[in-house]
Design an enzyme around this catalytic site. Sequence first.
Site, PDB file in Angstrom:
ATOM      1  N   ALA A   1      39.055  47.504  42.706  1.00 27.18           N
ATOM      2  CA  ALA A   1      37.742  46.696  43.016  1.00 27.18           C
ATOM      3  C   ALA A   1      38.469  45.191  42.208  1.00 27.18           C
ATOM      4  CB  ALA A   1      36.385  47.331  42.223  1.00 27.18           C
ATOM      5  N   THR A   2      37.849  44.039  42.451  1.00 30.10           N
ATOM      6  CA  THR A   2      39.367  43.294  41.972  1.00 30.10           C
ATOM      7  C   THR A   2      39.050  41.630  42.735  1.00 30.10           C
ATOM      8  OG1 THR A   2      41.599  42.671  41.751  1.00 30.10           O
ATOM      9  CG2 THR A   2      40.942  43.682  44.156  1.00 30.10           C
TER      10      THR A   2
END
Lengths: 197, 212
Positions: free
Chosen positions: B13-14
Amino acid sequence: MERHYMDSKIKGVSTGVSNVNYVCSKTINKLIQVHDRIFCCIAGSLADAQAVTKTAKFQISLHSIQMESPPLVKAAASVMKELCYNNKEELQAGFITAGWDKKKGPQVYTVALGGMLLSLPFTIGGSGSTYIYGYTDAKYKPDMSREECLQFATNALALAMGRDNVSGGVAHLVVITEGGVEHVVIPGDKLPKFHDE
Amino acid sequence: IKYKKKKKEWQTATTIIAVEFNGGVVLGSDSRVSAGETVVNRVMNKLSLLHDKIYCALSGSAADAQTIAEMVNYQLDVHSIEIGEDPQVRSAATLVKNISYKYKEELSAHLIVAGWDRRGGGQVFVTLNGLLSRQPFAVGGSGSSYVYGFVDAEYQKGMSKEDCQQFVVNTISLAMSRDGSSGGVAYLVTIDEKGAEEKCILGNELPTFYDQ
């Protein structure tokens, strides 16, 4: 508004520049005046928000009569906070309370969903606000002038409206100063355009 | 790949971003990999090489994204030997898109493909869920929601290489400060005619904004 969830994107910016104090508040759909120099922006469920602001408006007027002076912005925000916190199970609305008072000048308070009260130099809220966190973090400067403030708020609103599918239409701004309250309405086609429009 | 344990699966998740400039592209990413609330890797480089002048940025499930990148790396090697020259960015993006689309129910990864080729110059392609679309710039990952407004406002056509790099670093920095799932250091890859240049910007060297 027929829709159950308010697709409002709200923003309040507060700045003090020498003797002139400004608060720029901005809302797409509803901006409720709870007292002469205090406005409340609502996000979330419209029904809940309206019920809370109606109650708050009454309580603030009563308070101001008892104190024999215009209410402090902090007092107004506290009233909202009490209502939100004590009814946190049933309510689903967040508020931004902003205004001007004699003691501290222009102020912005945010009351979050569960009833948290925070005083901030500026704040954003509503469904469209996630898209502009980066922009407002980058572009906000303390001590902006009234025009810069209006431009900042207008740009941020326009960007959020461009990305959020439930925000749109007309941009409402309210400028609150010691001298009074001024409404600025910007229709959708007059909003600033960015690279892909 | 039918069984997916979403809860503790490693997610990148970035925040990822790729931007075209005059004569090339710049890709950027953060470096956090999380599994639920834990950060399992704080220095992961999410910019993967697909070919000499084509990179992709990974987001979503770490395993899925890495596997897609490795598969396409192999397929691109074979393809470039067959055609006898460097592959086009569009070919790389198409290969990624084919895998993403065919296995879209099982996979949960979004790759942004960007690079330079002789025919089209610098190009950025998005391959979300199996679509293929060329864009002047693209952002992805959980942190991207917070910076849509910023990139909309600040992007200009025809930026120089340095402006582009600064734009990417600013965007990643803003997203990292707001998104709980992005953080660590920022990785940058600049690709132009001469090749690819990788760079790592440590946390304390990132630009700061008014509240930091």
